[in-house]
Design a protein around this motif. Structure first.
Motif, PDB file in Angstrom:
ATOM      1  N   LEU A 143       0.713  -1.149   0.017  1.00 39.44           N
ATOM      2  CA  LEU A 143      -0.012   0.360  -0.210  1.00 39.44           C
ATOM      3  C   LEU A 143       0.929   0.952  -0.007  1.00 39.44           C
ATOM      4  O   LEU A 143       2.323   1.036   0.545  1.00 39.44           O
ATOM      5  N   VAL A 144       0.034   1.708  -1.108  1.00 42.10           N
ATOM      6  CA  VAL A 144       1.251   3.748  -0.926  1.00 42.10           C
ATOM      7  C   VAL A 144       0.245   4.464  -0.904  1.00 42.10           C
ATOM      8  O   VAL A 144      -0.979   4.540  -1.869  1.00 42.10           O
ATOM      9  N   ASP A 145       0.606   5.863  -0.257  1.00 45.29           N
ATOM     10  CA  ASP A 145       0.177   7.016  -0.151  1.00 45.29           C
ATOM     11  C   ASP A 145       0.602   8.443  -0.784  1.00 45.29           C
ATOM     12  O   ASP A 145       0.700   9.038  -0.441  1.00 45.29           O
ATOM     13  N   GLY A 146       1.774   8.179  -1.937  1.00 44.48           N
ATOM     14  CA  GLY A 146       2.525   9.445  -2.542  1.00 44.48           C
ATOM     15  C   GLY A 146       3.635   9.101  -1.733  1.00 44.48           C
ATOM     16  O   GLY A 146       5.022   9.537  -2.707  1.00 44.48           O
ATOM     17  N   GLU A 147       3.825   8.704  -0.623  1.00 39.59           N
ATOM     18  CA  GLU A 147       5.186   8.362   0.534  1.00 39.59           C
ATOM     19  C   GLU A 147       5.669   7.530   0.895  1.00 39.59           C
ATOM     20  O   GLU A 147       6.935   6.672   0.561  1.00 39.59           O
ATOM     21  N   HIS A 148       4.615   6.758   1.418  1.00 37.74           N
ATOM     22  CA  HIS A 148       5.053   5.724   2.568  1.00 37.74           C
ATOM     23  C   HIS A 148       4.616   4.389   1.936  1.00 37.74           C
ATOM     24  O   HIS A 148       3.488   4.306   1.084  1.00 37.74           O
ATOM     25  N   VAL A 149       5.485   3.367   1.861  1.00 36.56           N
ATOM     26  CA  VAL A 149       5.097   1.743   1.741  1.00 36.56           C
ATOM     27  C   VAL A 149       4.925   1.119   2.495  1.00 36.56           C
ATOM     28  O   VAL A 149       5.996   0.913   3.997  1.00 36.56           O
ATOM     29  N   LEU A 150       3.575   0.616   2.582  1.00 36.68           N
ATOM     30  CA  LEU A 150       3.505  -0.530   3.935  1.00 36.68           C
ATOM     31  C   LEU A 150       3.199  -2.093   3.009  1.00 36.68           C
ATOM     32  O   LEU A 150       2.572  -2.163   2.298  1.00 36.68           O
ATOM     33  N   PRO A 151       4.559  -2.758   3.419  1.00 35.19           N
ATOM     34  CA  PRO A 151       4.049  -4.074   2.075  1.00 35.19           C
ATOM     35  C   PRO A 151       3.008  -4.826   2.956  1.00 35.19           C
ATOM     36  O   PRO A 151       2.507  -5.293   4.299  1.00 35.19           O
ATOM     37  N   LEU A 152       2.209  -5.727   1.551  1.00 34.24           N
ATOM     38  CA  LEU A 152       1.808  -6.817   2.338  1.00 34.24           C
ATOM     39  C   LEU A 152       2.188  -7.726   2.409  1.00 34.24           C
ATOM     40  O   LEU A 152       3.081  -8.313   2.155  1.00 34.24           O
ATOM     41  N   ALA A 153       1.628  -9.013   2.738  1.00 34.76           N
ATOM     42  CA  ALA A 153       1.801 -10.383   2.576  1.00 34.76           C
ATOM     43  C   ALA A 153       2.378 -10.890   1.484  1.00 34.76           C
ATOM     44  O   ALA A 153       2.205 -10.506   0.864  1.00 34.76           O
ATOM     45  N   GLY A 154       3.835 -11.184   1.310  1.00 31.01           N
ATOM     46  CA  GLY A 154       4.409 -12.293   0.262  1.00 31.01           C
ATOM     47  C   GLY A 154       2.682 -12.983  -0.637  1.00 31.01           C
ATOM     48  O   GLY A 154       2.221 -13.395   0.564  1.00 31.01           O
ATOM     49  N   SER A 155       3.263 -13.891  -1.372  1.00 31.31           N
ATOM     50  CA  SER A 155       1.961 -14.356  -2.594  1.00 31.31           C
ATOM     51  C   SER A 155       2.630 -14.862  -3.960  1.00 31.31           C
ATOM     52  O   SER A 155       3.802 -14.150  -4.268  1.00 31.31           O
TER      53      SER A 155
ATOM     54  N   GLY B 165      -4.977 -19.082  -9.366  1.00 32.51           N
ATOM     55  CA  GLY B 165      -4.332 -20.049  -8.255  1.00 32.51           C
ATOM     56  C   GLY B 165      -3.598 -18.956  -7.640  1.00 32.51           C
ATOM     57  O   GLY B 165      -2.672 -18.778  -8.133  1.00 32.51           O
ATOM     58  N   ALA B 166      -3.439 -19.003  -6.453  1.00 40.17           N
ATOM     59  CA  ALA B 166      -2.297 -18.476  -5.535  1.00 40.17           C
ATOM     60  C   ALA B 166      -2.693 -18.798  -3.937  1.00 40.17           C
ATOM     61  O   ALA B 166      -3.599 -19.230  -3.652  1.00 40.17           O
ATOM     62  N   TYR B 167      -1.662 -18.329  -2.862  1.00 38.85           N
ATOM     63  CA  TYR B 167      -1.669 -18.853  -2.111  1.00 38.85           C
ATOM     64  C   TYR B 167      -0.477 -17.461  -1.710  1.00 38.85           C
ATOM     65  O   TYR B 167       0.614 -16.531  -1.838  1.00 38.85           O
ATOM     66  N   SER B 168      -0.705 -17.151  -0.863  1.00 40.03           N
ATOM     67  CA  SER B 168       0.169 -16.560   0.842  1.00 40.03           C
ATOM     68  C   SER B 168       0.519 -16.813   2.350  1.00 40.03           C
ATOM     69  O   SER B 168      -0.351 -18.181   2.084  1.00 40.03           O
ATOM     70  N   PRO B 169       1.305 -17.205   2.840  1.00 39.93           N
ATOM     71  CA  PRO B 169       2.237 -15.971   2.383  1.00 39.93           C
ATOM     72  C   PRO B 169       3.440 -17.043   1.251  1.00 39.93           C
ATOM     73  O   PRO B 169       2.797 -18.181   1.262  1.00 39.93           O
ATOM     74  N   ALA B 170       4.360 -16.157   0.739  1.00 38.26           N
ATOM     75  CA  ALA B 170       5.150 -16.959  -0.002  1.00 38.26           C
ATOM     76  C   ALA B 170       6.414 -17.377   0.313  1.00 38.26           C
ATOM     77  O   ALA B 170       7.630 -16.923   1.290  1.00 38.26           O
ATOM     78  N   PRO B 171       7.120 -19.335   0.622  1.00 36.24           N
ATOM     79  CA  PRO B 171       8.032 -19.336   1.106  1.00 36.24           C
ATOM     80  C   PRO B 171       9.260 -18.783   1.130  1.00 36.24           C
ATOM     81  O   PRO B 171       9.619 -18.482   1.385  1.00 36.24           O
ATOM     82  N   LEU B 172       9.053 -18.354  -0.333  1.00 36.88           N
ATOM     83  CA  LEU B 172      10.574 -17.649  -0.646  1.00 36.88           C
ATOM     84  C   LEU B 172      10.513 -16.523   0.148  1.00 36.88           C
ATOM     85  O   LEU B 172      12.261 -16.137   0.135  1.00 36.88           O
TER      86      LEU B 172
END
Ligand code: AMP
Ligand code: GLY
Length: 426
Positions: A198-210, A229-236
């Motif tokens: 998530l980004v507000d123009g300046e700040h960056v808040l990462p989501l969990a990996g997928s 299909g997809a999964y989260s978290p990404a073990p990688l």
């Protein structure tokens, strides 16, 4: 809060489901929505392309926030026009959404800010493109620069395939004006990771990996799709790798875009290729991933609404996201033939109307109500998404429900999550 959500896919059903759980929500509208979204939102009849109808409706029904799901309206500038009406929007401006809408723009932006990505050349004519291909050899990747519904990047294993891709994009114009410019880039090896923030123009808040599975067939074979299909978290994604992605990719791109006069606000999705210590950007998307959003939001414990609102208002600083530590996995059930031509209007049988537990959700994508029945209305039809104590358990739970749902021509992969399960089982 009153919210208007724009879109009709599995991603939007997951967003609607999560927004509907917010104690801050007073009323959720969605346009055009689907049969699943209609269970939790008031659906409006406007297609995402019907901008003037949407703007007109908003004038008569002011909402507190508009959440734009798909890339099409973002790239065509709907968010700018809604902001001009004085309404807050979750989603980047047209200028910032070009990071997805134009691969040429994205590659040049990466070059200016030293973001690692495959080496490339841009072409507007077939002859020099073919000459370049022959000088490089295969494997090689040919991409239409503009939006092409996830089909515009062609990974070519032989020179003949690459020549065919040029023919298709530049001569037959299979993707229309999206193929006015073509990016030819080196083929990267490794494992793909979807890194959303998530980004507000300046700040960056990462989501969990997928991670998603793009190929249509078991074992990651066959044509690329939007995601099977997809999964989260990404073990990688280790904490150390996450830190590097933030420092080497996310902050430089977000700061670079702000410095160039088009700050990014919304969710920024980096499609990454990870090969040992090497991180390369394959693509940026200006929206939530589909189907990655389905497992991500099933795992998100925090209220999503304040986060979306903070992106729109530039107040993300200091916010955090709490995640369910358990993995979640989504299996897409699609219409037979997808990603090629497929039928519509098939009655879906065995669909749970009320999902038994919060641990399992059947998110609708291409569905619609017809004479009281839910029928198929798109390529990707449902995303059966489950939490489990392990990826293997989440997979087992998702497939147990998949097997109870049926329609004529239904197709799905049988091995979603296999790589993560292999890692999990050592
Ligand atoms: P794009 O539309 O650029 O995201 O590409 C779609 C998919 O094509 C990616 O998710 C990868 O699976 C594949 N791809 C794109 N670019 C490359 C590349 N340079 N090397 C290998 N695979 C790629
Ligand atoms: N799942 C890939 C995408 O959303 O682009």
């Amino acid at each position: 809060m009153k919210i208007l959500l724009i879109g009709s896919g599995g991603r939007e059903h997951a967003l609607a489901w999560k927004i509907a759980r917010s104690p801050l929500l007073d009323k959720l509208y969605c346009t055009p929505g689907n049969a699943g979204i209609a269970m939790m939102a008031e659906c409006l009849p406007f297609a995402v392309e019907e901008e003037s109808a949407i703007l007109h409706w908003l004038q008569a029904h002011p909402v507190d926030l508009v959440v734009i799901g798909p890339e099409g309206p973002l790239v065509s500038g709907l968010s700018d026009r809604i902001r001009q009406q004085g309404i807050a929007v979750f989603g980047p401006s047209q200028a910032a959404a070009a990071i997805e809408g134009s691969k040429v723009f994205m590659k040049e932006l990466c070059a200016r800010h030293q973001i690692p990505t495959a080496t490339y050349q841009v072409f507007e004519q077939a002859e020099p493109a073919l000459a370049y291909l022959r000088s490089q050899g295969a494997p090689i990747v040919v991409k239409a620069s503009g939006l092409a519904a996830g089909k515009g990047a062609i990974v070519c294993h032989t020179l003949a395939e690459a020549e065919q891709a040029i023919q298709q994009i530049m001569v037959e114009r299979a993707f229309g004006t999206a193929g006015d410019q073509v990016v030819i880039e080196s083929c990267l090896r490794g494992e793909e990771l979807s890194f959303l923030a998530l980004v507000d123009g300046e700040h960056v808040l990462p989501l969990a990996g997928s991670q998603d599975h793009k190929a249509v067939g078991d074992g990651d074979t066959g044509a690329n799709t939007g995601g099977m299909g997809a999964y989260s978290p990404a073990p990688l994604l280790t904490p150390a790798l996450e830190q590097r992605i933030m420092d080497e990719i996310m902050y430089p791109i977000v700061r670079g875009m702000a410095a160039e006069g088009y700050p990014y606000r919304g969710v920024l999705y980096a499609g990454l290729m990870i090969d040992g210590d090497e991180i390369q950007v394959l693509e940026f998307n200006a929206r939530f991933g589909d189907p990655e959003t389905q497992p991500l939001l099933l795992r998100m414990r925090s209220d999503l609404l304040p986060l979306l609102s903070a992106c729109a208002h530039g107040s993300l600083h200091g916010m955090q996201i709490e995640w369910d530590p358990r993995p979640a996995l989504c299996v897409c059930m699609v219409a037979g033939g997808y990603p090629g031509p497929y039928g519509k209007g098939e009655v879906i049988q065995g669909l749970p109307t009320v999902n038994p537990q919060a641990e399992l959700q059947v998110f609708h994508a291409g569905t619609r109500l017809q004479a009281g029945e839910v029928v198929t209305a798109g390529g990707r039809v449902l995303g059966v998404t489950a939490l489990g104590s392990t990826v293997a358990e989440a997979q087992q739970r998702a497939y147990a429900t998949v097997q109870t749902i049926h329609w004529s021509g239904v197709y799905y992969r049988h091995d979603i999550g296999y790589r993560a399960i292999k890692r999990e089982q050592g």
